[in-house]
Every structure is written in C-alpha cells, then in structure tokens.
Scaffold this active site. Structure first.
Site, PDB file in Angstrom:
ATOM      1  N   ASN A 255      41.463   2.191  21.119  1.00  0.00           N
ATOM      2  CA  ASN A 255      42.715   2.672  20.340  1.00  0.00           C
ATOM      3  C   ASN A 255      43.301   3.905  20.824  1.00  0.00           C
ATOM      4  O   ASN A 255      44.719   3.966  21.031  1.00  0.00           O
ATOM      5  CB  ASN A 255      42.399   2.783  18.754  1.00  0.00           C
ATOM      6  N   ASP A 315      47.032   7.779  20.672  1.00  0.00           N
ATOM      7  CA  ASP A 315      46.999   6.431  20.807  1.00  0.00           C
ATOM      8  C   ASP A 315      47.589   5.836  22.242  1.00  0.00           C
ATOM      9  O   ASP A 315      48.498   6.167  22.745  1.00  0.00           O
ATOM     10  CB  ASP A 315      47.749   5.601  19.794  1.00  0.00           C
ATOM     11  N   ASP A 345      35.976   0.302  18.062  1.00  0.00           N
ATOM     12  CA  ASP A 345      36.241   1.177  17.049  1.00  0.00           C
ATOM     13  C   ASP A 345      37.689   1.052  16.496  1.00  0.00           C
ATOM     14  O   ASP A 345      38.591   0.600  17.371  1.00  0.00           O
ATOM     15  CB  ASP A 345      36.293   2.785  17.702  1.00  0.00           C
ATOM     16  N   GLU A 386      35.352  -2.884  13.906  1.00  0.00           N
ATOM     17  CA  GLU A 386      35.346  -2.105  12.780  1.00  0.00           C
ATOM     18  C   GLU A 386      36.779  -2.156  12.096  1.00  0.00           C
ATOM     19  O   GLU A 386      37.858  -1.513  12.525  1.00  0.00           O
ATOM     20  CB  GLU A 386      35.189  -0.634  13.092  1.00  0.00           C
TER      21      GLU A 386
END
Length: 748
Positions: A255, A315, A345, A386
């Site tokens: 990310n 990001d 993640d 996740e």
C-alpha cells in the site's frame, strides 16, 4: 384484539408447563421468495416481554437479520423460562406486513386470528425455517463436500516478529540467525517427536529494509533489514525452515513505502521528474480525512501527498504503470528467492478512488492482476490478506482469483467474547456465518495479532479461558495463525511496541532472549510464562498448544473437513462437527459456570453414511464407546455417558466407522464426484480414478427406497433427475470390490 391475545396466552403458557430454565430461542423465516421491506423483517409474539423487549406483540421491536445472505432471516433470544409461545413474522415493522399463517400450521386464538406456535422447552430451541406465509419449510441443505483444499489448509502458521524472537549476536535485537537457532522449537523436522510446537508455516512480519523498528515503511523492497542480517542470512534461514518442512511467507507492504524511500525522495523533489506519479500528489489540500477521521493529505515542498496511515508512509500510486511493473518485479524477486507466499498488509486500501478509500473496484482488479503474477511465478505460492472489516466486506477478497485467504477478524472477536462472557451464542452465530459465505475453509483463524492487545490480556490472564480459546480455533475450519508467544501466555497491551516484546524463552535474565539489554523490556510475567518452565509442566498452556497442533495434523477432518453445527441440551455448551470423507471430529465445549454431566448433543444431518461409529477422545486417547448415525448422517440426543465436561473444558471426539451401510473401507478410492450438487436437473457422475469394467449405480431416497438401478461402463454417467422431488438422495457406485456413496441434493 391485542388484549385478547395477552389474556389467552397468559392462560395457556402455564397449562403447557413453563420450565424454570433459561432458553435460547431462535426464530427463522425464509424470505427468498419475498420482496423484503426496507424496514426489515420482524417477528412479534407473546415472548417479547419475557425477552426484555418491552410489550408483547410489538411489530417493530424484534428484528431478524440475514448475515449470510441466503434468504433465511433469523434472530436468537434469551428467555429466562421456556414454554409454549405464539408468534408471526412481519415483512416490515407494522401489522400491515404481517404474514397470513395458514390454518394447517397455525393455532386459532379464538378470535379468528391464526398464529404460529413453538414449544420452547429445550435449552436451545429453534423454529423451522418456514417460508413466509406458508406451511412449507426450507429444504435441509446438505453441506457441500466436493470442494478443493490446498497445502495451506494442512498448515498451522506462526507469526514471528524477527526483532523480538531471538538475539544471536548480543545486540539486543532478534535476527535471522537467532531464528534459525530456534527452529527446532517450532518444528524439529521429525514427525515422530512431540517436544516441538509442531507448526508448519511461518509468517515473518516485515523483514525488508526500513528505518523503523516495525518495518512497515520500506526503503528498499529488494533488501533485508540490516538489523536482522544479510540476504545470505535470510537465505540460510529459508533453507533451514524448508529442510524442516516449514513453509515461509513474508509480509509484503504494497500500500505504501517509507517517505525515506528513494522513490519518494525523487517524487517529492519536483513536479516533473519520472517518479512524481509513483505517489499521489495534489497542488492544494483536498481537505477530506480518512475512514477514522485521520489526516490523509500531508504537506511537502508546497504540495500535498496522500498517505492514509501517516505522513511517514506515503501511499503508492497503483494507477501508474511504471510503479505497478516495478512492484510486480518485487513480487517475482522474493518468490524466486524461495519464499512460499505473502501476507498482504492493509489490503483494502491498496487502490483508492478519490474519497472512496476502502474496498474499491480498482483494488479488486489490482489483486486479480497480482494473483496472476504470483501464480505465474510460483504456482504453489500462497497469499493471505489483512482486510480488517466485517465478514461480508472481507469475502470479496477471496473470490474471483484475488487472494487465497483473508483473516477473519469477526470470528476472532466472537471467540474471545464468547469465552470471556461464558456464553457461546456470538461464536455459534459467527461460525454459522463464515462457514456459509466464504469459499470452503478459505479464511484465516486467529485469536489476536501484532496490532491487538495480546490474548492473555484480553482473557484477563485466565488460563482455563486461554486453553478453551486455543481448543476452539485450532479445531475450527480455516487456516490457524498463532502469534509468537501466545502459546506460553505472553502479556502485551498497547502501545504496539508492548504487544511485540521479546519472546520469553527462560526464567533467566532478559527471559533468555538476549545476553544484552533487549530493544524493548521483557514482560513482567516471564518468570513463570516461558518456554523452559512450561515445557517441564505437562499441564501447561504450551503443552496444551503442542497437543492441539498434533491432533490437528493427525486428523484430516480438522484440516480438510467442513463444519456442521450441532445442538446441545445445555445452553452453555457449544458443539460442532468437522466432517471429511467417512470420519468426523466432534468438538464439545462448556462455556458455563458449572460442569455438565453426560452432555447431550444432536447432529441434524451430514454426509456421513449411516451406521455405527467408534468414538475416541483424541486428547486422552481413550475409547468413548460407540454412536449410531441415522440415514440422514445425524444423531438425536446423543448422551456422552460417563463424561463430566468441566468448566471451560473442550472435548475433541473422533468418530470412525465400525459398520456403515453399504460402504467398504476403500470407499473413497473411486474418487466419486457429483456435479452440479445441489442440482435442479441432470447430474454428471464422475469417477476420479479409472474404473475397472462395469459399474453398478443405485440411487435411493432417505427412506431407503430404490429410485434407479443401472449399470454403466467408463468413468462418467449422466443421471437424469426429472420428476424427482426436492430433497436429499443417496448415490452409490460399485466398481469391482470398491464402493462409494455420496449425497445428492435436488432443488426445484
């Protein structure tokens, strides 16, 4: 009319004998053939005041929900006593939407009004899932048995924070060489030993180069964190793990990067360089905040960049083709290095769409591309994400070739809440949800992880509760993940650094983690809760975990079996079955404050053949007698005689066929498959392994009546089901001495 209801029912309830025991009453209604009102589905009756919902016959106070989106709306209520109750379902929240109950399945209240009735006398009482306004009930659904499993369904994973596991060079920080030295504790590679923990997979928290202690802000995606060792050290660890049969997955932070990454340094230097659009920039502050109200636009050199977590983690811009291509190269690099997959993640934030930051179509599309890169590089590689959300929002991540697994946070919460509150209701409900809405077995189970207070804290250092929680999630469907130190009862509460403290190996200095001052002080409970001390205590938490993992590895039903809910005669007892081929493991857990003698449990239906089954207590190895399953593959009111289920105790019972109707010991050797199943039309019968000569096919219904009998040659046959009623059927194929029986569900 409402007054008449109340007077009538006040009179009938004592007549039918209200029982002085608490009752869990579940209402269910099939709305699949209705247009559901925007105001939802409700049930009203003379149970509402007793359930603490104000007055009886209130059309708006008892809401039913459909969490798994199968058209069955339900609600479970706790009543202080049982008895005969009248009720009716309401499409909406006013009497205008009340169903008209047919007289054939209702009770006339004396005023021409027909209501449904339920005699709630058992501790767990449940009404049939009637179709709204009819006497028809939804067909019993036989669990799907023809589903795929993969190597990760056989695995038990162990989450490791390298910095805190074991220090080999006395610098106060854990490292790869220290991890190698402790591999025999995790799995010594010898399946005949029982002294190791027995895990078969390791998830390494971030181990790429990073300026922070946690590693979630990467500065070089192609390098290892220098505190942990060199790339050669990592490769040595990888080889040592693989030599012991341990798979290794690593945290992949897709990310965002660190704001110290050279890509971002270049990107922020001016608006025209080639790295500018590898991140997300705005000349002005867009002004909106993140999902939790956090700042997401951060100033730098007169402009603003997007970072959903904080300013040090900008990001990545996945809309940029160059960035994407480079990250796919990174993906291939570690797989080619030998890792077995990735934990992704913050997966739900990968590709935002303006103010829409979570669960975007762009993220789903990106993951499909990621899956192609992963599987194209290493077909056996495994991915787990996740997506910290409610279950319904997580499911899309494991559909349509995106990720193999996602972590089931709602189930983890339900386990802990049920154990803490001595009430299995929330866990029972959540188990039902996840095992219907996910692809079979494809989700990750856990208790807590590196972002949450440790389970020892959550359960108030209550060791019986700790053992119960472990017994539950290590016998449930899904793929289990242990957080390092959980198995010895490590403490840890926010801030995050205190959830990630050094592993407790011995009662000696620094808990045996390092001969130098550790990077973070050790926990206060290390003197008792450590590997050395607990290894010597046969009743310790550590040895409990070892035993559970050994049981899971030894039982295909616990690794590959589907989940089937069971009911209990005691509201404080949770029971479920894991069923695979011709065997089952039955789990019975006492959440109550008192012991339960000779617990009584029931299984409505399963794919198990009818017959007698040997019962073995897998924890003690003792024989527990026999149980007989009926033609539905179920059993009613099975009393486990001679057993007293202690407070917080969990029984793990294996059912092995001793005699089963029409089934030989080699039953599964034909590899029989039926598809589609359930079916509304023709069914293809396929033998997974070549048959020898002529095959005999017999189809019979649940009463044993033969519907069709024929012979066929070859490995396939098309079964025509036209004219058959909806319901459950049995398909038996014999080829030579080998016989296989499968259940078939017909729906019209």
């Amino acid at each position: 009319m409402k007054k008449f209801y109340l007077c009538f029912l006040t009179a009938v309830a004592p007549f039918f004998g209200v029982m002085a025991q608490q009752v869990q009453l579940t209402f269910r209604v099939d709305m699949s053939q209705q247009t559901v009102s925007p105001n939802g589905v409700h049930v009203a009756g003379n149970f509402q005041a007793l359930a603490g919902q104000g007055t009886d016959w209130n059309p708006a106070s008892t809401l039913l929900t459909d969490p798994d989106r199968d058209g069955i709306y339900e609600v479970q209520l706790t009543l202080p006593t049982g008895g005969l109750f009248q009720y009716k379902f309401i499409n909406g929240n006013s009497w205008a939407g009340a169903e008209l109950v047919p007289e054939a399945c209702g009770l006339n209240d004396g005023g021409g009004n027909i209501n449904r009735t339920v005699n709630a006398t058992a501790a767990n009482s449940q009404v049939p899932a009637y179709r709204f306004g009819t006497c028809e009930t939804s067909s019993v659904i036989i669990p799907e048995t023809d589903y795929s499993t993969f190597w990760w369904n056989d695995a038990v994973f162990y989450e490791v924070f390298v910095r805190s596991f074991y220090d080999s060079n006395a610098d106060g920080k854990g490292d790869f060489k220290g991890l190698i030295q402790k591999l025999d504790y995790l799995n010594d590679g010898d399946p005949n030993t029982t002294t190791d923990l027995g895990i078969t997979g390791i998830w390494l928290m971030p181990m790429m180069e990073s300026p922070s202690y946690h590693g979630y802000d990467v500065t070089n995606y192609y390098a290892t964190e220098s505190d942990y060792g060199s790339m050669a050290d990592f490769e040595e660890f990888l080889a040592a793990a693989h030599a012991r049969g341990i798979k290794v997955i690593i945290d992949f932070v897709m990310n965002h990067s660190s704001d110290q990454h050279p890509w971002f340094t270049e990107s922020s230097s001016n608006a025209t360089n080639s790295y500018r659009n590898w991140y997300i920039w705005s000349t002005t502050n867009p002004g909106y905040t993140g999902p939790s109200g956090q700042t997401v636009w951060h100033p730098r050199n007169g402009n603003y960049y997007y970072g959903i977590f904080y300013s040090g983690m900008p990001d990545l811009n996945w809309s940029n083709a160059q960035l994407k291509s480079t990250m796919w190269d990174v993906t291939r690099f570690w797989l080619n290095k030998g890792v077995d997959g990735y934990r992704i993640d913050a997966v739900k934030y990968l590709d935002e769409d303006g103010r829409n930051m979570e669960n975007t179509p762009e993220t789903y599309s990106l993951l499909q591309e990621f899956n192609q890169v992963v599987k194209g590089t290493k077909a056996s590689a495994f991915t787990v994400g996740e997506a910290w959300s409610n279950s319904a929002a997580v499911v899309p991540y494991v559909q349509n070739n995106r990720l193999d697994l996602a972590f089931e946070f709602d189930l983890a919460s339900a386990i802990l809440n049920s154990v803490k509150n001595n009430n299995p209701t929330s866990l029972r409900n959540q188990l039902s949800v996840v095992n219907r809405i996910y692809p079979k077995l494809q989700y990750g189970t856990f208790l807590t992880n590196h972002d949450q207070n440790r389970v020892m804290n959550e359960l108030g250092s209550n060791l019986p509760h700790m053992k119960q929680a472990a017994s539950l999630y290590l016998t449930m469907p899904g793929v289990p993940f242990l957080y390092y130190g959980e198995e010895v009862g490590m403490l840890g509460a926010k801030p995050d650094e205190d959830i990630r403290k050094p592993m407790q190996w011995t009662p000696g200095a620094n808990a045996g983690f390092s001969t130098a001052t550790p990077w973070r002080s050790v926990n206060s409970n290390y003197a008792q809760f450590n590997v050395q001390t607990q290894s010597a205590d046969p009743n310790s938490l550590l040895n409990h975990y070892k035993k559970l993992i050994q049981i899971r590895h030894a039982q295909p039903a616990l690794r590959k079996g589907y989940h089937q809910d069971m009911t209990s005669g005691n509201a404080s007892v949770l029971s479920y079955a894991r069923i695979f081929e011709q065997e089952a493991v039955v789990v019975v857990s006492n959440f109550g404050a008192e012991a339960v003698s000779s617990p009584v449990i029931s299984l409505a239906v399963s794919s198990l053949p009818a017959g007698n089954y040997r019962v073995t207590d897998l924890y003690s190895g003792q024989s527990m007698g026999n149980v007989t399953l009926n033609q539905q593959g179920g059993v009613s009111n099975w009393s486990i005689a001679g057993v007293t289920l202690a407070v917080d105790q969990t029984l793990i019972l294996k059912l092995s066929p001793s005699t089963a109707t029409g089934i030989s010991p080699e039953a599964e050797s034909l590899g029989l498959k039926l598809f589609p199943n359930p079916s509304a039309g023709k069914v293809t019968i396929s033998l997974g392994k070549p048959a020898s000569g002529r095959n005999q096919l017999i189809v019979f219904d649940v009463s044993g009546r033969i519907l069709q009998q024929t012979n066929f040659l070859g490995d396939n046959y098309t079964l025509e089901t036209a004219g058959w009623e909806s319901g459950v059927y049995f398909v038996k194929v014999q080829s030579g001495e080998k016989i296989t029986l499968k259940r078939l569900v017909i729906t019209r």
